[in-house]
Design a protein around this motif. Structure first.
Motif, PDB file in Angstrom:
ATOM      1  N   PRO A   1       0.836  -1.220   0.000  1.00  0.00           N
ATOM      2  CA  PRO A   1       0.000   0.000   0.000  1.00  0.00           C
ATOM      3  C   PRO A   1       0.862   1.257   0.000  1.00  0.00           C
ATOM      4  O   PRO A   1       2.081   1.202   0.143  1.00  0.00           O
ATOM      5  N   ALA A   2       0.200   2.402  -0.128  1.00  0.00           N
ATOM      6  CA  ALA A   2       0.896   3.689  -0.116  1.00  0.00           C
ATOM      7  C   ALA A   2       1.545   3.931   1.237  1.00  0.00           C
ATOM      8  O   ALA A   2       1.062   3.474   2.273  1.00  0.00           O
ATOM      9  N   GLN A   3       2.660   4.678   1.207  1.00  0.00           N
ATOM     10  CA  GLN A   3       3.346   5.016   2.441  1.00  0.00           C
ATOM     11  C   GLN A   3       2.422   5.804   3.372  1.00  0.00           C
ATOM     12  O   GLN A   3       2.508   5.687   4.604  1.00  0.00           O
ATOM     13  N   TYR A   4       1.535   6.567   2.792  1.00  0.00           N
ATOM     14  CA  TYR A   4       0.558   7.325   3.589  1.00  0.00           C
ATOM     15  C   TYR A   4      -0.277   6.374   4.439  1.00  0.00           C
ATOM     16  O   TYR A   4      -0.489   6.609   5.638  1.00  0.00           O
ATOM     17  N   ALA A   5      -0.758   5.286   3.833  1.00  0.00           N
ATOM     18  CA  ALA A   5      -1.594   4.326   4.548  1.00  0.00           C
ATOM     19  C   ALA A   5      -0.787   3.587   5.604  1.00  0.00           C
ATOM     20  O   ALA A   5      -1.263   3.365   6.731  1.00  0.00           O
ATOM     21  N   ILE A   6       0.440   3.201   5.259  1.00  0.00           N
ATOM     22  CA  ILE A   6       1.288   2.501   6.220  1.00  0.00           C
ATOM     23  C   ILE A   6       1.582   3.396   7.425  1.00  0.00           C
ATOM     24  O   ILE A   6       1.586   2.939   8.571  1.00  0.00           O
ATOM     25  N   GLN A   7       1.830   4.694   7.160  1.00  0.00           N
ATOM     26  CA  GLN A   7       2.084   5.626   8.251  1.00  0.00           C
ATOM     27  C   GLN A   7       0.860   5.762   9.146  1.00  0.00           C
ATOM     28  O   GLN A   7       0.977   5.866  10.370  1.00  0.00           O
TER      29      GLN A   7
ATOM     30  N   ASP B   1      11.501  12.005  19.449  1.00  0.00           N
ATOM     31  CA  ASP B   1      12.118  13.265  19.849  1.00  0.00           C
ATOM     32  C   ASP B   1      13.238  13.705  18.909  1.00  0.00           C
ATOM     33  O   ASP B   1      14.104  14.500  19.287  1.00  0.00           O
ATOM     34  N   GLN B   2      13.234  13.196  17.684  1.00  0.00           N
ATOM     35  CA  GLN B   2      14.213  13.610  16.691  1.00  0.00           C
ATOM     36  C   GLN B   2      13.499  14.031  15.421  1.00  0.00           C
ATOM     37  O   GLN B   2      12.483  13.445  15.048  1.00  0.00           O
ATOM     38  N   LEU B   3      14.041  15.059  14.778  1.00  0.00           N
ATOM     39  CA  LEU B   3      13.486  15.506  13.510  1.00  0.00           C
ATOM     40  C   LEU B   3      14.098  14.677  12.386  1.00  0.00           C
ATOM     41  O   LEU B   3      15.313  14.535  12.296  1.00  0.00           O
ATOM     42  N   THR B   4      13.239  14.101  11.554  1.00  0.00           N
ATOM     43  CA  THR B   4      13.718  13.292  10.440  1.00  0.00           C
ATOM     44  C   THR B   4      13.019  13.729   9.163  1.00  0.00           C
ATOM     45  O   THR B   4      11.958  14.347   9.189  1.00  0.00           O
ATOM     46  N   LEU B   5      13.622  13.397   8.040  1.00  0.00           N
ATOM     47  CA  LEU B   5      13.061  13.700   6.729  1.00  0.00           C
ATOM     48  C   LEU B   5      12.359  12.472   6.186  1.00  0.00           C
ATOM     49  O   LEU B   5      12.899  11.367   6.219  1.00  0.00           O
ATOM     50  N   ARG B   6      11.137  12.650   5.708  1.00  0.00           N
ATOM     51  CA  ARG B   6      10.376  11.573   5.101  1.00  0.00           C
ATOM     52  C   ARG B   6       9.814  12.058   3.769  1.00  0.00           C
ATOM     53  O   ARG B   6       9.588  13.262   3.592  1.00  0.00           O
ATOM     54  N   PRO B   7       9.558  11.145   2.851  1.00  0.00           N
ATOM     55  CA  PRO B   7       8.923  11.543   1.588  1.00  0.00           C
ATOM     56  C   PRO B   7       7.579  12.207   1.843  1.00  0.00           C
ATOM     57  O   PRO B   7       6.817  11.784   2.712  1.00  0.00           O
ATOM     58  N   THR B   8       7.300  13.267   1.102  1.00  0.00           N
ATOM     59  CA  THR B   8       6.035  13.975   1.271  1.00  0.00           C
ATOM     60  C   THR B   8       4.851  13.052   1.030  1.00  0.00           C
ATOM     61  O   THR B   8       3.773  13.237   1.613  1.00  0.00           O
ATOM     62  N   SER B   9       5.032  12.027   0.207  1.00  0.00           N
ATOM     63  CA  SER B   9       3.949  11.094  -0.084  1.00  0.00           C
ATOM     64  C   SER B   9       3.457  10.380   1.163  1.00  0.00           C
ATOM     65  O   SER B   9       2.335   9.870   1.203  1.00  0.00           O
ATOM     66  N   ALA B  10       4.294  10.331   2.209  1.00  0.00           N
ATOM     67  CA  ALA B  10       3.893   9.654   3.437  1.00  0.00           C
ATOM     68  C   ALA B  10       2.835  10.432   4.197  1.00  0.00           C
ATOM     69  O   ALA B  10       2.215   9.910   5.123  1.00  0.00           O
ATOM     70  N   PHE B  11       2.604  11.695   3.827  1.00  0.00           N
ATOM     71  CA  PHE B  11       1.663  12.534   4.562  1.00  0.00           C
ATOM     72  C   PHE B  11       0.505  13.017   3.686  1.00  0.00           C
ATOM     73  O   PHE B  11      -0.369  13.734   4.164  1.00  0.00           O
ATOM     74  N   LYS B  12       0.479  12.632   2.437  1.00  0.00           N
ATOM     75  CA  LYS B  12      -0.554  13.110   1.531  1.00  0.00           C
ATOM     76  C   LYS B  12      -1.506  11.990   1.150  1.00  0.00           C
ATOM     77  O   LYS B  12      -1.081  10.916   0.713  1.00  0.00           O
ATOM     78  N   ALA B  13      -2.789  12.252   1.352  1.00  0.00           N
ATOM     79  CA  ALA B  13      -3.799  11.282   0.934  1.00  0.00           C
ATOM     80  C   ALA B  13      -3.910  11.281  -0.586  1.00  0.00           C
ATOM     81  O   ALA B  13      -3.673  12.297  -1.250  1.00  0.00           O
ATOM     82  N   SER B  14      -4.246  10.117  -1.124  1.00  0.00           N
ATOM     83  CA  SER B  14      -4.405  10.019  -2.575  1.00  0.00           C
ATOM     84  C   SER B  14      -5.708  10.687  -3.002  1.00  0.00           C
ATOM     85  O   SER B  14      -6.747  10.542  -2.349  1.00  0.00           O
TER      86      SER B  14
END
Length: 310
Positions: free
Chosen positions: A121-127, A167-180
């Motif tokens: 599934p999409a990274q968004y759904a997994i997140q 408690d750490q700032l990390t970079l993730r693909p924007t797709s992980a936060f955007k609904a389809s």
């Protein structure tokens, strides 16, 4: 008064010499002693005083050495304690970094890839699942997985967003936060797609480490709906089941957030009947509205609550 010159370096004076001739004469006259006796007396007196000063000097040196040794011991102890503390703090920081550092698991050298690959599934759904949040079943349908694959190919490598993890700032693909934009609600799926999507959904929530009682309740929830008799007894049975699943699963997540969770595996037959009647009312309303006015003249409908539920 502390001695400032080492008395061990002193030499006994030459009391028989000319320097002490006057003192010898005075002492001979005063004590009625011979010159040799006076010289002996002077020498013994000087030696006694000299021995006392040597003893005092040695005591002072021993005390100074003891004080210096104690100060050195305290200094060494403090340095060792500081070094031990620094080493402990450095080890603690190393363990913290090591704990947060991503790890790659080992593998069985005798194994190989399976005959079937589970759709991803999409990274968004997994997140969403990782955060134990509600997400539409569409993301776990064949169409949703194809959309995820297509989106992952089109997203640029530098299209990243900042998020906080442990408690750490990390970079993730924007797709992980955007609904389809293609996502649809559960009740808008076909019943066959609903069944296929829920299977992958159950697999993914297990991978996301959901509590086993919650997984078991959802499994029972889908099993009861898949085998509910209303599908065989009503022309809109599938629609009723899909609507019930869509509303109840959303409500279940909302209640869990407020610590008011219920067993979703227990099907509420009264609610199913209510949804069935609601949907039949919509069907009849649509049928009525499409009839020619000459057959069924339209008249205003008054609702007691002042609004029309759709």
């Amino acid at each position: 008064m502390a001695l400032v010159v080492d008395p061990n370096l002193e030499m006994v004076p030459d009391f028989a010499g000319n320097l002490y001739a006057g003192i010898r004469a005075d002492l001979e006259a005063a004590t009625n002693q011979t010159e040799d006796e006076v010289i002996t007396r002077l020498t013994e007196t000087w030696n006694a005083d000299h021995d006392a000063r040597v003893a005092e000097w040695n005591r002072n040196r021993d005390e100074e050495a003891r004080v210096l040794a104690e100060a050195e011991r305290v200094h060494t102890t403090q340095e060792n304690e500081a070094r031990t503390q620094q080493e402990a703090e450095a080890e603690k920081e190393r363990l913290e970094v090591e704990k947060k550092k991503p790890k790659m698991n080992s593998f069985d050298h005798a194994s190989s890839v399976g005959d079937f690959l589970t759709p991803r599934p999409a990274q968004y759904a997994i997140q969403k699942l990782t955060n134990f949040e509600y997400v539409e079943l569409w993301y776990f349908s064949p169409e949703g997985c194809k959309d995820a694959l297509k989106s992952s190919r089109s997203v640029a490598d530098n299209d990243l967003s900042i998020t906080r993890t442990d408690d750490q700032l990390t970079l993730r693909p924007t797709s992980a936060f955007k609904a389809s934009k293609a996502a649809t609600a559960d009740h808008e799926l076909s019943f066959s797609i609903f069944l296929r999507a829920k299977n992958l959904f159950l697999v993914q929530i297990s991978k996301a480490k959901w509590p086993q009682p919650n997984i078991d309740a959802l499994s029972l929830f889908f099993w009861h709906l898949e085998n509910h008799p209303i599908q065989n007894n009503s022309d809109i049975g599938d629609m009723v089941i899909l609507t019930y699943a869509s509303r109840v699963r959303q409500d279940w997540h909302d209640c869990l957030k407020h610590d008011e969770g219920f067993n979703i595996g227990n099907i509420n037959e009264n609610l199913i009947r209510t949804i069935n009647e609601e949907l039949w009312d919509k069907v009849r309303s649509r049928t009525w509205n499409t009839m020619p006015a000459t057959v069924f003249p339209r008249t205003p409908v008054t609702h007691s609550h002042g609004c029309l539920h759709t």
